[in-house]
Write a protein that holds these residues in place. Sequence first.
Motif, PDB file in Angstrom:
ATOM      1  N   GLY A   1      81.329  19.327  28.046  1.00  0.00           N
ATOM      2  CA  GLY A   1      80.026  19.931  27.796  1.00  0.00           C
ATOM      3  C   GLY A   1      78.892  19.497  28.703  1.00  0.00           C
ATOM      4  O   GLY A   1      77.761  19.963  28.532  1.00  0.00           O
ATOM      5  N   ALA A   2      79.151  18.645  29.656  1.00  0.00           N
ATOM      6  CA  ALA A   2      78.093  18.207  30.570  1.00  0.00           C
ATOM      7  C   ALA A   2      77.793  19.301  31.593  1.00  0.00           C
ATOM      8  O   ALA A   2      78.598  20.210  31.806  1.00  0.00           O
ATOM      9  CB  ALA A   2      78.512  16.929  31.290  1.00  0.00           C
ATOM     10  N   THR A   3      76.640  19.187  32.229  1.00  0.00           N
ATOM     11  CA  THR A   3      76.289  20.083  33.326  1.00  0.00           C
ATOM     12  C   THR A   3      76.280  19.284  34.631  1.00  0.00           C
ATOM     13  O   THR A   3      75.958  18.098  34.644  1.00  0.00           O
ATOM     14  CB  THR A   3      74.909  20.735  33.111  1.00  0.00           C
ATOM     15  OG1 THR A   3      73.928  19.704  32.970  1.00  0.00           O
ATOM     16  CG2 THR A   3      74.903  21.620  31.880  1.00  0.00           C
ATOM     17  N   SER A   4      76.617  19.957  35.705  1.00  0.00           N
ATOM     18  CA  SER A   4      76.715  19.291  37.001  1.00  0.00           C
ATOM     19  C   SER A   4      75.340  18.926  37.547  1.00  0.00           C
ATOM     20  O   SER A   4      74.397  19.711  37.484  1.00  0.00           O
ATOM     21  CB  SER A   4      77.430  20.199  38.003  1.00  0.00           C
ATOM     22  OG  SER A   4      77.510  19.559  39.271  1.00  0.00           O
ATOM     23  N   VAL A   5      75.252  17.717  38.074  1.00  0.00           N
ATOM     24  CA  VAL A   5      74.070  17.264  38.805  1.00  0.00           C
ATOM     25  C   VAL A   5      74.417  17.195  40.289  1.00  0.00           C
ATOM     26  O   VAL A   5      73.629  17.584  41.145  1.00  0.00           O
ATOM     27  CB  VAL A   5      73.597  15.876  38.299  1.00  0.00           C
ATOM     28  CG1 VAL A   5      72.474  15.332  39.158  1.00  0.00           C
ATOM     29  CG2 VAL A   5      73.172  15.952  36.849  1.00  0.00           C
ATOM     30  N   MET A   6      75.633  16.707  40.577  1.00  0.00           N
ATOM     31  CA  MET A   6      76.093  16.583  41.962  1.00  0.00           C
ATOM     32  C   MET A   6      77.619  16.595  41.969  1.00  0.00           C
ATOM     33  O   MET A   6      78.251  15.774  41.305  1.00  0.00           O
ATOM     34  CB  MET A   6      75.573  15.274  42.561  1.00  0.00           C
ATOM     35  CG  MET A   6      75.923  15.082  44.027  1.00  0.00           C
ATOM     36  SD  MET A   6      75.251  13.524  44.676  1.00  0.00           S
ATOM     37  CE  MET A   6      76.652  12.436  44.399  1.00  0.00           C
ATOM     38  N   GLU A   7      78.210  17.525  42.696  1.00  0.00           N
ATOM     39  CA  GLU A   7      79.662  17.564  42.809  1.00  0.00           C
ATOM     40  C   GLU A   7      80.136  16.337  43.579  1.00  0.00           C
ATOM     41  O   GLU A   7      79.423  15.830  44.459  1.00  0.00           O
ATOM     42  CB  GLU A   7      80.107  18.834  43.528  1.00  0.00           C
ATOM     43  CG  GLU A   7      79.893  20.083  42.699  1.00  0.00           C
ATOM     44  CD  GLU A   7      80.508  21.312  43.328  1.00  0.00           C
ATOM     45  OE1 GLU A   7      81.398  21.183  44.193  1.00  0.00           O
ATOM     46  OE2 GLU A   7      80.086  22.419  42.936  1.00  0.00           O
ATOM     47  N   PRO A   8      81.339  15.837  43.265  1.00  0.00           N
ATOM     48  CA  PRO A   8      81.842  14.655  43.972  1.00  0.00           C
ATOM     49  C   PRO A   8      81.915  14.873  45.484  1.00  0.00           C
ATOM     50  O   PRO A   8      82.321  15.941  45.945  1.00  0.00           O
ATOM     51  CB  PRO A   8      83.234  14.455  43.378  1.00  0.00           C
ATOM     52  CG  PRO A   8      83.151  15.067  42.021  1.00  0.00           C
ATOM     53  CD  PRO A   8      82.243  16.259  42.198  1.00  0.00           C
TER      54      PRO A   8
END
Length: 152
Positions: free
Chosen positions: A97-104
């Motif tokens: 359920g989290a939202t992306s802040v920065m893709e790996p």
Amino acid sequence: MAAKVKPIPKGFHTVTPYLIVEGAKKTISFMEQALGAQHDHEPTLRPDGTVMHATLRIGDSMVMISDASEHAKAMPVMLYLYVPDVDAAYQRALKAGATSVMEPADQFYGDRSGGVKDAAGNSWFFGTHIEDVSPAELKKRAEEAFKKQKAA
């Protein structure tokens, strides 16, 4: 005479994050699903059913959490977790359920890292150390990275 206890409880380190959130039960569920967090014991609940205090273990670290109250207001935090596989941790967090802040991505400082934000507004960044970088090389790479950011 009572036995002397250790000043730092077993399983804890000198610094222990304590998250104060709106919706602690939801955040705890996220931590269990995304991070493999495990309870040391059942959370202590207030009479209204909100979480007064819970302690969870993530890897070798403890995290405390509670619902906000009049004495402790909710405040988002950013936590950095070292994990064996940053890409897998990032995907688990999104599925929870989290939202992306920065893709790996591989970073100049020697970690592959990426981050997400949970429903309570906390940022969870995951890192897998991929390279040891000397202080001199780190300084050089940081200067190059800042130049690229400025040019963009």
